[in-house]
Design a protein around this motif. Structure first.
Motif, PDB file in Angstrom:
ATOM      1  N   GLU A 150      35.996  33.031  28.491  1.00  0.00           N
ATOM      2  CA  GLU A 150      37.349  33.380  28.945  1.00  0.00           C
ATOM      3  C   GLU A 150      37.753  32.523  30.155  1.00  0.00           C
ATOM      4  N   LEU A 151      36.807  32.332  31.069  1.00  0.00           N
ATOM      5  CA  LEU A 151      37.080  31.496  32.250  1.00  0.00           C
ATOM      6  C   LEU A 151      37.398  30.067  31.848  1.00  0.00           C
ATOM      7  N   LEU A 152      36.588  29.530  30.935  1.00  0.00           N
ATOM      8  CA  LEU A 152      36.807  28.154  30.485  1.00  0.00           C
ATOM      9  C   LEU A 152      38.158  28.017  29.779  1.00  0.00           C
ATOM     10  N   ALA A 153      38.510  29.018  28.991  1.00  0.00           N
ATOM     11  CA  ALA A 153      39.796  28.969  28.274  1.00  0.00           C
ATOM     12  C   ALA A 153      40.956  28.971  29.263  1.00  0.00           C
ATOM     13  N   ARG A 154      40.837  29.787  30.320  1.00  0.00           N
ATOM     14  CA  ARG A 154      41.906  29.826  31.325  1.00  0.00           C
ATOM     15  C   ARG A 154      42.004  28.508  32.085  1.00  0.00           C
ATOM     16  N   GLU A 155      40.842  27.937  32.419  1.00  0.00           N
ATOM     17  CA  GLU A 155      40.841  26.635  33.098  1.00  0.00           C
ATOM     18  C   GLU A 155      41.465  25.563  32.208  1.00  0.00           C
ATOM     19  N   HIS A 156      41.127  25.627  30.934  1.00  0.00           N
ATOM     20  CA  HIS A 156      41.660  24.674  29.952  1.00  0.00           C
ATOM     21  C   HIS A 156      43.190  24.757  29.933  1.00  0.00           C
ATOM     22  N   ASN A 157      43.707  25.989  29.895  1.00  0.00           N
ATOM     23  CA  ASN A 157      45.159  26.183  29.864  1.00  0.00           C
ATOM     24  C   ASN A 157      45.804  25.720  31.173  1.00  0.00           C
ATOM     25  N   ARG A 158      45.119  25.973  32.293  1.00  0.00           N
ATOM     26  CA  ARG A 158      45.656  25.561  33.594  1.00  0.00           C
ATOM     27  C   ARG A 158      45.698  24.043  33.694  1.00  0.00           C
ATOM     28  N   ASP A 159      44.619  23.423  33.218  1.00  0.00           N
ATOM     29  CA  ASP A 159      44.590  21.954  33.205  1.00  0.00           C
ATOM     30  C   ASP A 159      45.752  21.415  32.387  1.00  0.00           C
ATOM     31  N   ASN A 160      45.983  22.057  31.271  1.00  0.00           N
ATOM     32  CA  ASN A 160      47.027  21.628  30.344  1.00  0.00           C
ATOM     33  C   ASN A 160      48.390  21.685  31.028  1.00  0.00           C
ATOM     34  N   VAL A 161      48.663  22.816  31.696  1.00  0.00           N
ATOM     35  CA  VAL A 161      49.947  22.992  32.384  1.00  0.00           C
ATOM     36  C   VAL A 161      50.113  21.940  33.482  1.00  0.00           C
ATOM     37  N   ASP A 162      49.072  21.754  34.291  1.00  0.00           N
ATOM     38  CA  ASP A 162      49.149  20.767  35.373  1.00  0.00           C
ATOM     39  C   ASP A 162      49.363  19.353  34.828  1.00  0.00           C
ATOM     40  N   THR A 163      48.651  19.049  33.746  1.00  0.00           N
ATOM     41  CA  THR A 163      48.744  17.703  33.187  1.00  0.00           C
ATOM     42  C   THR A 163      50.133  17.446  32.610  1.00  0.00           C
ATOM     43  N   VAL A 164      50.668  18.445  31.940  1.00  0.00           N
ATOM     44  CA  VAL A 164      52.017  18.318  31.370  1.00  0.00           C
ATOM     45  C   VAL A 164      53.028  18.122  32.498  1.00  0.00           C
ATOM     46  N   LYS A 165      52.755  18.788  33.597  1.00  0.00           N
ATOM     47  CA  LYS A 165      53.692  18.750  34.713  1.00  0.00           C
ATOM     48  C   LYS A 165      53.747  17.377  35.378  1.00  0.00           C
ATOM     49  N   PRO A 192      35.056  27.096  37.329  1.00  0.00           N
ATOM     50  CA  PRO A 192      34.430  28.210  38.048  1.00  0.00           C
ATOM     51  C   PRO A 192      33.040  28.531  37.520  1.00  0.00           C
ATOM     52  N   GLN A 193      32.213  29.010  38.427  1.00  0.00           N
ATOM     53  CA  GLN A 193      30.860  29.432  38.090  1.00  0.00           C
ATOM     54  C   GLN A 193      30.867  30.951  37.991  1.00  0.00           C
ATOM     55  N   LEU A 194      30.176  31.482  36.997  1.00  0.00           N
ATOM     56  CA  LEU A 194      30.090  32.927  36.820  1.00  0.00           C
ATOM     57  C   LEU A 194      28.727  33.395  37.303  1.00  0.00           C
ATOM     58  N   MET A 195      28.702  34.434  38.139  1.00  0.00           N
ATOM     59  CA  MET A 195      27.432  34.993  38.609  1.00  0.00           C
ATOM     60  C   MET A 195      27.414  36.496  38.364  1.00  0.00           C
ATOM     61  N   LEU A 196      26.241  37.010  38.015  1.00  0.00           N
ATOM     62  CA  LEU A 196      26.084  38.449  37.836  1.00  0.00           C
ATOM     63  C   LEU A 196      25.829  39.089  39.193  1.00  0.00           C
TER      64      LEU A 196
END
Length: 275
Positions: free
Chosen positions: A105-120, A144-148
């Motif tokens: 889920e974190l990677l997917a959100r980062e992917h989408n954020r990258d996409n928005v920034d790049t388009v911009k 982001p790094q995920l920690m338990l």
């Protein structure tokens, strides 16, 4: 302003939260302070993931109540959230799988954020040519790094036969990392030293000492509630009101799953005998 040299961290706490206590919330604050004090990390989010009903722990009330209490408890937090995915699964989900889910889920959100920034900021042709390579590189560098996040009791439970799969422990600690909150009197370093698996990944384990004595446990809270005693200042006020409103935690509810084998013991014992 974010420091580009620090690693972004998301803290994930899995557990019963039966009910959520002020100590559960303090764990997040303690962990964030500790990690950020190192100068290496920036904690951007905390996630509370209540276990599903299929875990079959004695006295475990319905997940819908536990999730709602956790949501009420975190309403005032700017960075701690509650996720109901684990609690909604019909079967018990191993912690390693829960971590995988949240990492994806974190990677997917980062992917989408990258996409928005790049388009911009970039022309469309350059996106088409370079997007895949650049986003993979970006994730490796800045993702982001995920920690338990857990208490010392969870760390020590890694040594209980048939409670954890050893490959899951290796994945949790080796791939993601662990932040362990301990209190004076505990010695998680000794336990790590005695475990070859944990010793191997010791650099991924962050031990945080809580010097303010605080032994709030959900078990003690449930006992007080059954006896009609006050639990004020042990739980958030909104959680106490919810418990009262729904008549939770009685002598009857404490006997729930009393004659049922805990899900991991059932699963791993069957696997070891059949194997």
């Amino acid at each position: 302003m974010e420091n580009p040299s620090t690693s972004k961290v998301v803290l994930l706490a899995c557990g019963s939260f039966n009910p959520i206590t002020n100590m559960h919330l303090r764990m997040f604050e303690l962990a964030r302070d500790h990690l950020e004090d190192t100068g290496q990390y920036s904690v951007i989010k905390g996630i509370i993931s209540p276990v599903g009903d299929a875990y079959k722990k004695k006295g475990l009330i319905e997940a819908s109540h536990r999730v709602e209490m956790a949501r009420l408890a975190t309403e005032s937090s700017e960075w701690i959230t509650v996720d109901s995915w684990e609690s909604q699964q019909s079967d018990w989900v191993e912690t390693a799988k829960v971590m995988r889910h949240h990492y994806e889920e974190l990677l997917a959100r980062e992917h989408n954020r990258d996409n928005v920034d790049t388009v911009k900021y970039t022309k469309k042709r350059r996106i088409e040519e370079n997007y895949i390579a650049s986003s993979v590189h970006h994730r490796k560098r800045d993702g982001p790094q995920l920690m338990l996040l857990c208490g010392a009791d969870v760390l020590e439970s890694f040594g209980i036969p048939n409670l954890w799969k050893q490959e899951d422990v290796a994945e949790i600690v080796g791939r993601y990392g662990l932040v362990c909150i301990t209190r004076s009197g505990g010695d998680p370093h000794k336990f790590i030293n005695q475990s070859d698996e944990l010793w191997k990944y010791r650099k991924n384990i962050h031990i945080v000492h809580e010097w303010v004595m605080n032994d709030i446990s959900a078990t003690h809270v449930r006992r007080a509630l059954r006896r009609g005693r006050s639990v004020r200042y042990l739980l958030p006020e909104s959680v106490i009101h919810y418990i009262q409103e729904h008549g939770l935690y009685s002598a009857e509810s404490e006997q729930k799953n009393a004659d049922v084998v805990l899900a991991p013991f059932q699963k791993y014992s069957d696997a070891s005998t059949s194997g």
